[in-house]
Design a protein around this motif. Sequence first.
Motif, short mmCIF file in Angstrom:
data_model
loop_
_atom_site.label_atom_id
_atom_site.label_comp_id
_atom_site.label_asym_id
_atom_site.label_seq_id
_atom_site.Cartn_x
_atom_site.Cartn_y
_atom_site.Cartn_z
N HIS A 47 0.75 -1.15 0.12
CA HIS A 47 -0.09 0.07 -0.09
C HIS A 47 0.86 1.00 -0.05
N GLU A 51 0.24 7.03 3.57
CA GLU A 51 -0.92 7.28 4.13
C GLU A 51 -0.68 6.51 5.48
N PRO A 54 -3.13 2.75 6.61
CA PRO A 54 -2.54 1.69 6.10
C PRO A 54 -1.36 1.28 7.10
N GLN A 118 -4.29 -5.41 -12.05
CA GLN A 118 -3.25 -4.77 -11.49
C GLN A 118 -2.65 -6.05 -10.74
N LEU A 167 -6.90 -4.07 -0.36
CA LEU A 167 -6.69 -3.17 0.72
C LEU A 167 -7.55 -1.92 0.63
N GLU A 168 -8.00 -1.38 -0.72
CA GLU A 168 -8.73 -0.11 -0.87
C GLU A 168 -10.03 -0.45 -0.79
N ALA A 169 -10.43 -1.67 -0.87
CA ALA A 169 -11.98 -2.10 -0.81
C ALA A 169 -12.40 -2.32 0.48
N PRO A 171 -13.00 -1.22 4.18
CA PRO A 171 -12.65 0.05 4.92
C PRO A 171 -11.70 -0.26 6.26
N GLU A 175 -11.28 -3.59 8.94
CA GLU A 175 -10.01 -4.28 9.19
C GLU A 175 -9.65 -4.29 10.57
N LEU B 171 -13.92 -6.08 -7.96
CA LEU B 171 -12.41 -5.57 -8.54
C LEU B 171 -12.28 -5.97 -9.70
N GLY B 176 -15.84 -0.31 -8.45
CA GLY B 176 -15.27 0.11 -7.20
C GLY B 176 -15.48 -0.87 -6.18
N SER B 178 -16.55 -2.68 -3.06
CA SER B 178 -17.09 -1.88 -1.68
C SER B 178 -18.07 -2.98 -1.16
#
Lengths: 213, 477
Positions: A47, A51, A54, A118, A167-169, A171, A175, B171, B176, B178
């Motif tokens: 990540h 920031e 994370p 990715q 990780l971005e998905a 919240p 986590e 994804l 997005g 979520s």
Amino acid sequence: MSRAVDPVLVLVILLNFFALGTSRVHAVINGVALQGAVLGALAMLVHGVHEPLPVLLGVATVLVKGIAIPMMLRRAMREVAIRREVEPYIDYVPSLLACAAGTAMSFLFAQRLPLAPQHAGSILVPAALATVVSGFLVISTRRKAITQVAGYLMLENGVFIMGLGLLEAIPFLVEVGVLLDLFVAIFVMGIILYHVNREFASLDTARLSSLKE
Amino acid sequence: MAYALVLVPLVAALLAVLFPSDRGRPWLVVLAALAQTATVLLALREPRVTGLDGWLLLDATGKLVLGVTTTVFLACALYLPGYLRLRPERSNRIFCMCLLAFDAMLALITEAHHLGLMWVAVEAATLTTAPLIYFNRNARSLEATWKYLLVGSVGIALALLGSLFLAYSQLQASLGASLLLEDVLRDAPHLSKPWLHSAFVILFIGYGTKMGLAPMHTWKPDAYGEAPGVVGALLAGGLTNCAFLAILRFYRICFAAGDGAFARQLMLAFGLLSMTVAATFMARQRDYKRMLAYSSVEHMGILVVGIGLGGAGIFGSLFHMINNGVTKVVLFLAAGNIHRAFGSKRVEDVSGALRRVPASAALLLAGFFAITGSPPFGPFLSEFTIVRQAFGSGRYGVGVAFLVLLCVVFIGMGAAVVSVVQGAPSAAARATDFRDDFGTVAPIVLCIGVALLLGLYLPPPLERLLNEAAASLGGAS
């Protein structure tokens, strides 16, 4: 996802084999702890360290999975004075073979699941599945309750690998919740372990067999 | 309002820890349950209960489950002072705290619309129940708790893996990622199919473990058999329904993605397997509390069979969830009373319960008739709806198997219940001085009353709610 991730995941898979192949409970705990710490560090790497949240989470993961939980398990081990896993339900060599088969199946199964651009070429998914399967093997083939807890941790590590790609998905709050739940779960298991040992004068779950059909 | 549903029991849990007296603490639980019931009644009337940016949202299905779990918890809380008075030998501080925290987590599950938050709540609910199962502090309850924790934790870990797979299906489709239910439902038609299918299978096994579907039910007979009856009632009427709700959430996603048939096939298979396993083990069950555990396995099977049949089966299944929840309270609490009066839960040791604890024995008998689908109780109507859907949709094999299994269960369970209830009190059983009293009987009467009422008259607001929930899952009434 950077190319640096795959070698680390290979290390994680090797640790699965290590934990399944050793008879020393201490080594199993250390292997799983190292796995957890490596994964926490990996989360930061994936990540980036720009920031705060994370990074915080990565540090918390290393602390909980790599240090706090193993410490609780080692303390439990000292109190109940066990060193070795005696006579697992499936011996070490067959369980290593089962682990190899499980890992191979994970790779085969993961081929059917298309990856996001990715992650193209990454072994993220098979590594996650292989670790989950190995954790399940430890839980189901070992007799000592404490080794089973280590197996559960390993299974959770596998789930965590899957989370690395997302990780971005997921919240931050969730986590943290997951990590907290894991910590409390191990804590509760630790308490129960203590009582099992006092009640049965052993942590051998084969003695937990009065409730059967 | 959305916060109050969780905070009321949570604050009460905190107060229970601080409360100094073991005698007074159960009454605190009663007070909390009454306050929680009042909050829930207000929430059920409100058209829109939401909070935390849509993370909390009480929809029709959530309202149904919340209604059941609150009724179950209220009955159990009312039973508590009478029960804990008989157990003065140990502190009930942890017990009461965990009960209330458990109730808070159940409320959180019903209104969580973020699938990650829901997972956290299910896991927390599992952890709060472990000390409840271990309340008796003996070797057997310890063994049960260990199995419950280990099997449950593996199931929960799989559920998390499944949730992550679901996020990955977003994804991979370049959506997005979520885990907010609304977002997933909106994007459902575009989700990556291989990931969605794998996610549903893993989630079904994970939450199915919590629900106690065969072959992941192994923790259930041990936990229900060794835990106090009131805990069994809470697990069978509360936690398993919440796990069912979790499965419904994911079924809804599959349905919205146009993959409902795939999910229904899976549910039919596991549902019928659960009913078969339950019928097999109930036929020769000598421990009447374990028998109730297998009855719970059976009825969880019925619930997923109903969803698996689709159409009116979904309405029947949701209705059955309510009926099963309240009837299970009757069975577990009545069986707990009989266990207390005879000091044994072996069928061969106990007979003549009608003489020693007439009210509890009569209620166990009534609960047995209700749960096995005899009119005029509620479960009859809901099971009938499911069977009618099976035959109406041309699935004769499923319909016949369903009916045969119900009959096998009726005979197996009936033999055990009748031999416990009738005859003269056996000499083998230890005589205890436990007798029926108002506190340990009235809550059971309340629940059998609800089960009876639901069989005779379906209140229009409840019917509307059931229809709305069934429609959201693609069912017809």
